[in-house]
Motif scaffolding. Structure first.
Motif, PDB file in Angstrom:
ATOM      1  N   GLN A 207       0.860  -1.176   0.000  1.00 20.71           N
ATOM      2  CA  GLN A 207       0.000   0.000   0.000  1.00 20.71           C
ATOM      3  C   GLN A 207       0.894   1.223   0.000  1.00 20.71           C
ATOM      4  O   GLN A 207       1.796   1.344   0.844  1.00 20.71           O
ATOM      5  CB  GLN A 207      -0.932   0.011   1.216  1.00 20.71           C
ATOM      6  CG  GLN A 207      -1.940   1.167   1.196  1.00 20.71           C
ATOM      7  CD  GLN A 207      -2.896   1.124   2.385  1.00 20.71           C
ATOM      8  OE1 GLN A 207      -2.687   0.382   3.333  1.00 20.71           O
ATOM      9  NE2 GLN A 207      -3.943   1.921   2.328  1.00 20.71           N
ATOM     10  N   LEU A 208       0.677   2.135  -0.967  1.00 24.93           N
ATOM     11  CA  LEU A 208       1.504   3.326  -1.117  1.00 24.93           C
ATOM     12  C   LEU A 208       0.844   4.528  -0.451  1.00 24.93           C
ATOM     13  O   LEU A 208      -0.385   4.675  -0.480  1.00 24.93           O
ATOM     14  CB  LEU A 208       1.731   3.636  -2.597  1.00 24.93           C
ATOM     15  CG  LEU A 208       2.403   2.547  -3.439  1.00 24.93           C
ATOM     16  CD1 LEU A 208       2.559   3.014  -4.869  1.00 24.93           C
ATOM     17  CD2 LEU A 208       3.741   2.154  -2.855  1.00 24.93           C
ATOM     18  N   PHE A 209       1.688   5.408   0.111  1.00 23.06           N
ATOM     19  CA  PHE A 209       1.212   6.619   0.772  1.00 23.06           C
ATOM     20  C   PHE A 209       1.995   7.803   0.221  1.00 23.06           C
ATOM     21  O   PHE A 209       3.220   7.772   0.124  1.00 23.06           O
ATOM     22  CB  PHE A 209       1.416   6.541   2.289  1.00 23.06           C
ATOM     23  CG  PHE A 209       0.601   5.481   2.962  1.00 23.06           C
ATOM     24  CD1 PHE A 209      -0.595   5.781   3.577  1.00 23.06           C
ATOM     25  CD2 PHE A 209       1.044   4.162   2.971  1.00 23.06           C
ATOM     26  CE1 PHE A 209      -1.344   4.798   4.201  1.00 23.06           C
ATOM     27  CE2 PHE A 209       0.304   3.172   3.589  1.00 23.06           C
ATOM     28  CZ  PHE A 209      -0.900   3.490   4.201  1.00 23.06           C
ATOM     29  N   SER A 214      -3.539   8.172  -0.077  1.00 21.47           N
ATOM     30  CA  SER A 214      -3.002   6.817  -0.096  1.00 21.47           C
ATOM     31  C   SER A 214      -3.796   5.972  -1.072  1.00 21.47           C
ATOM     32  O   SER A 214      -5.003   6.173  -1.270  1.00 21.47           O
ATOM     33  CB  SER A 214      -3.059   6.197   1.305  1.00 21.47           C
ATOM     34  OG  SER A 214      -4.411   6.110   1.747  1.00 21.47           O
ATOM     35  N   LEU A 245      -0.885  10.154  -6.163  1.00 24.46           N
ATOM     36  CA  LEU A 245      -0.684  10.299  -4.718  1.00 24.46           C
ATOM     37  C   LEU A 245       0.278  11.423  -4.371  1.00 24.46           C
ATOM     38  O   LEU A 245       0.494  11.695  -3.184  1.00 24.46           O
ATOM     39  CB  LEU A 245      -0.155   8.983  -4.136  1.00 24.46           C
ATOM     40  CG  LEU A 245      -1.002   7.732  -4.408  1.00 24.46           C
ATOM     41  CD1 LEU A 245      -0.309   6.502  -3.871  1.00 24.46           C
ATOM     42  CD2 LEU A 245      -2.390   7.884  -3.793  1.00 24.46           C
ATOM     43  N   LEU A 248       5.773  10.311  -2.894  1.00 30.95           N
ATOM     44  CA  LEU A 248       5.566   9.189  -1.984  1.00 30.95           C
ATOM     45  C   LEU A 248       6.382   9.382  -0.711  1.00 30.95           C
ATOM     46  O   LEU A 248       7.521   9.857  -0.745  1.00 30.95           O
ATOM     47  CB  LEU A 248       5.952   7.877  -2.666  1.00 30.95           C
ATOM     48  CG  LEU A 248       5.147   7.513  -3.920  1.00 30.95           C
ATOM     49  CD1 LEU A 248       5.622   6.185  -4.490  1.00 30.95           C
ATOM     50  CD2 LEU A 248       3.658   7.458  -3.609  1.00 30.95           C
ATOM     51  N   ARG A 252       3.624   0.347   2.883  1.00 34.98           N
ATOM     52  CA  ARG A 252       3.372  -0.789   3.769  1.00 34.98           C
ATOM     53  C   ARG A 252       3.413  -2.066   2.950  1.00 34.98           C
ATOM     54  O   ARG A 252       2.887  -2.116   1.833  1.00 34.98           O
ATOM     55  CB  ARG A 252       2.014  -0.661   4.461  1.00 34.98           C
ATOM     56  CG  ARG A 252       2.001   0.370   5.577  1.00 34.98           C
ATOM     57  CD  ARG A 252       0.662   0.458   6.246  1.00 34.98           C
ATOM     58  NE  ARG A 252       0.617   1.529   7.233  1.00 34.98           N
ATOM     59  CZ  ARG A 252      -0.486   2.137   7.630  1.00 34.98           C
ATOM     60  NH1 ARG A 252      -1.653   1.775   7.116  1.00 34.98           N
ATOM     61  NH2 ARG A 252      -0.440   3.105   8.528  1.00 34.98           N
ATOM     62  N   GLU A 308       6.130  -1.142   7.833  1.00 34.62           N
ATOM     63  CA  GLU A 308       6.074   0.200   7.257  1.00 34.62           C
ATOM     64  C   GLU A 308       7.486   0.659   6.915  1.00 34.62           C
ATOM     65  O   GLU A 308       8.355   0.732   7.782  1.00 34.62           O
ATOM     66  CB  GLU A 308       5.420   1.172   8.239  1.00 34.62           C
ATOM     67  CG  GLU A 308       5.087   2.515   7.626  1.00 34.62           C
ATOM     68  CD  GLU A 308       4.176   3.346   8.522  1.00 34.62           C
ATOM     69  OE1 GLU A 308       4.695   4.264   9.159  1.00 34.62           O
ATOM     70  OE2 GLU A 308       2.958   3.054   8.574  1.00 34.62           O
TER      71      GLU A 308
END
Length: 763
Positions: A207-209, A214, A245, A248, A252, A308
């Motif tokens: 999972q990208l933030f 996100s 997004l 970055l 996760r 993370e």
């Protein structure tokens, strides 16, 4: 009823038309609105709670309507379709979604909702008073004028949890188009570590933030029929379709389902604008089902929950370093291991290599007396401070006696030494150790010892078959502690025990006395044994003899033991006692009933050596070391070295003169502080005066002395001697300075004197 924005973009005033009846109370027939609910793919996203919607348009709101869900509705990653009979709401602007939080799994992660308004002319009614459709749209970037037109889908994006923690109700704003059509591509490159059992066959999720939000969780799938992804040392690439997004910040990653643990090195993400973000890992990840390695043992550093990782724009591979690791297994019986060995390098700044498994290079890796070499690649750690080494406790013989580990940075050729000389075994307290770095090789100070054992001539003194004899040498780099008699008295035992707990005592490993010949432990026999080289123990304080029994009852009567080293030093350890182990089931054992399985032997006295020892000990106790700091004034002229000596005068005597000089250094320069070490043969008590003699015959100009401080190392007390005087060129001068407990310069006040000469004749 009118729903619209009041802001700088849409206007702060508006003219509203009247209606003869409320929008939600129209008598017209209800219209069908098609609803599509998309549940996210995030782990645990599905819910069995009741879900209700409130659809809001420019003509009013529908009020809350509970969706008639089936048993499998709102499951993870699922799309559910519903039809609601609602009044004509005009163009849609908002959507309220709420969960009642009931059921066994009430938490719900909603991705998005799509609503298709009915295709009827009434839905095309224009806003009153000439207002355009755009003026009634919510204030979003990229919204278009035909949002919510008849028969055209409108979108509401959530991508959030509805639960008691994040809230059970949310109001969503209409989107201009299907979010899926505005997705951008992120390329994810995954690097699996090149260590044993690093690959995995479990499901991998990421999972990208970013700064603008996100993305939802994505499973990394290759799409090939023969999936060879996530193999040891491999690199796999995946393309993910996500909303933009922004830059970055973190990622996760976790495993799901059955499968083996995974050792991840690095993830590289390339964004739609060509940006590259690196997410270093170098750690194990595991699943809740298999939190261990292939042998079923726990993996050090295993991550069961999502791990993370923080992003960086610096490629860690450019800052990585190659290290050569050399392990030295002790050459003692049973010292080798067949367990899986790992190390962790730790830099002086706290950076770490993570756990690195040392892959065996052959069937005899880590065998007794072996020297094995390995290569590891990790983040450059700078100066190494510590090293952790251990094993997983598996195999038929996991216990391991490690002598030393050497680590070399291949880029700088710098080597650090980590002395262990200990057992890594559960029976010895721990299967891993934290070792301290040294820049010098401890093996360079190794010493070979020769042990000669004399068995008594009394009947039955020979060692019983099935018994083994072990020895431990105990020494110190300080002065020897010699017993005044050779017997194991209570006083000697007490003294030995206190020595064992002293940090100055050094001990060899427990070494078996074997290979000395068939008559080594026979009645009256003499056995000679060469021990493997161990650290230099200095003067031997005592030795420990131990008899272990493989039979029911074993015994041996030792007369004495001689120990010598490669420099010719010799020690004699009288014993004249039984060593016995096992049950006393024979006449021989009954005779040795007073025997013990272990004996601590003290060295025999040597009167000449004892006298010298006492003399040296007395001298050392009476000695006092001082640090003499000489402060040269700022206004002193640059000079060559003066020959300066000092004599210390205290309440208990005087010592000196001590010449103050430093080889290869230029002392007594302007504004400098030169520190010298001097040793007084006796303790002087409280210092009172200091005599300074300066031979300035070699000086090119005068030397101006400011202050001298003298600190006693045993007490830490500093005495100050204020001088503030010059020693003229070409003279040998002597000055006596009085001592003070404080630096007198701290009490002095500097005055500036200005002299004005008169303007008179001959002034």
């Amino acid at each position: 009823m009118h729903v619209r924005w009041f802001d700088a973009s849409h206007g702060l005033t508006a003219t509203l038309s009247t209606s003869p009846k409320p929008p939600t109370g129209q008598d017209d027939s209800q219209l069908p609105y098609m609803i599509r609910i998309y549940t996210s793919k995030v782990k645990g996203a599905g819910t069995d709670a009741n879900v209700s919607l409130n659809v809001i348009g420019v003509k009013g709101s529908s009020g809350w309507h509970q969706l008639r869900a089936k048993q499998d509705s709102f499951e993870r990653g699922k799309e559910d379709a519903f039809t609601l009979q609602l009044p004509d709401l005009g163009m849609l602007t908002h959507l309220g979604v709420k969960s009642d939080g009931t059921g066994q799994g009430p938490a719900w992660h909603l991705d998005k909702v799509c609503i298709i308004p009915p295709a009827v002319p009434s839905a095309l009614a224009a806003p009153a008073q000439g207002k355009t459709a755009n003026s009634l749209q919510p204030g979003r970037r990229g919204s278009s004028g035909n949002t919510g037109l008849p028969g055209q889908p409108v979108w509401f994006v959530a991508r959030r949890w509805l639960d008691v923690v994040h809230g059970l109700e949310v109001l969503l704003e209409v989107q201009a188009a299907d979010p899926a059509k505005s997705l951008v591509q992120y390329q994810v490159e995954v690097h699996t570590s090149d260590v044993k059992n690093a690959g995995t066959d479990a499901q991998v999720f990421v999972q990208l933030f970013g700064e603008q939000g996100s993305g939802e969780a994505q499973e990394l799938r290759s799409g090939k029929s023969s999936d060879n992804t996530f193999r040891r040392g491999g690199a796999d690439t995946f393309n993910l379709q996500l909303p933009y997004l922004g830059p970055l910040s973190k990622l996760r990653v976790w495993l799901e389902g059955p499968g083996s643990p995974w050792h991840l090195t690095l993830i590289i993400v390339r964004g739609p604008e060509g940006t590259v973000t690196y997410f270093p890992c170098a750690r194990w990840l595991g699943t809740t089902a298999t939190a261990g390695d292939s042998s079923g043992q726990p993996v050090q550093g295993n991550a069961v929950l999502p791990l993370e990782l923080l992003g960086t724009d610096v490629d860690p591979r450019r800052t990585q370093a190659d290290y050569k690791v050399v392990t030295r297994t002790s050459d003692i019986v049973g010292g080798g291991t067949d367990a899986a060995v790992y190390i962790e390098l730790i830099g002086s700044n706290g950076s770490t290599s993570g756990l690195q498994h040392l892959q065996p290079t052959g069937p005899h890796t880590f065998d007794q007396g072996r020297v094995d070499e390995f290569r590891i690649r990790c983040e450059a750690l700078g100066d190494l401070a510590q090293l952790r080494i251990g094993h997983d406790g598996t195999g038929s013989h996991p216990a391991w006696h490690i002598q030393q580990v050497e680590v070399t940075d291949m880029s700088s050729s710098r080597t650090w030494y980590f002395e262990a000389d200990c057992w890594l075994a559960a029976s010895h307290g721990s299967i891993d150790r934290l070792l301290q770095a040294s820049s010098t090789d401890p093996l360079a100070d190794r010493q070979a010892y020769q042990v000669t054992v004399y068995t008594s001539k009394r009947p039955g003194a020979a060692k019983t078959a099935g018994a083994s004899i072990f020895i431990i040498l105990h020494g110190s780099h300080g002065l020897p502690v010699t017993s005044t008699n050779g017997s194991n008295t209570i006083a000697n035992s007490s003294r030995q025990r206190s020595s064992e707990h002293s940090p100055e005592v050094l001990s060899s490993p427990r070494l078996e006395l074997s290979g000395g010949g068939p008559d080594s432990f026979s009645e009256g026999g003499v056995g000679s044994f060469t021990l493997p080289a161990v650290r230099n123990l200095g003067q031997l304080r005592h030795i420990t003899l131990e008899l272990t029994a493989l039979a029911e009852a074993c015994s041996w009567h030792c007369q004495h033991v001689e120990v010598s080293n490669s420099t010719g030093e010799r020690w004699l350890f009288p014993c004249n006692a039984w060593l016995a182990a096992g049950s006393s089931g024979s006449l021989k054992q009954l005779a040795a009933a007073a025997g013990q399985p272990q004996r601590v032997l003290q060295p025999a006295p040597n009167l000449d050596a004892l006298w010298q020892q006492i003399k040296l000990e007395t001298q050392q106790q009476q000695q006092e070391r001082y640090k003499v700091a000489v402060y040269t004034s700022d206004n002193s002229s640059p000079t060559s070295d003066a020959r300066v000596s000092v004599t210390l005068h205290g309440t208990s005597g005087e010592a000196g003169p001590f010449e103050l000089s430093a080889q290869g250094c230029s002392c007594f320069q302007p504004g400098a502080c030169d520190v010298f070490d001097v040793a007084s043969p006796t303790k002087l008590g409280q210092l009172q005066r200091l005599k300074v003699v300066a031979d300035s015959s070699r000086l090119r100009s005068a030397w101006h002395l400011d202050t001298i401080s003298v600190t006693a190392e045993s007490t830490g007390i500093t005495t100050w001697f204020f001088a503030d005087r010059s020693f003229d060129q070409g003279l040998a001068e002597t000055v006596m300075l009085e001592g003070s407990e404080v630096d007198i310069r701290a009490r002095m006040t500097r005055y500036k004197v200005t002299v004005h000469t008169g303007d008179d004749t001959n002034a």
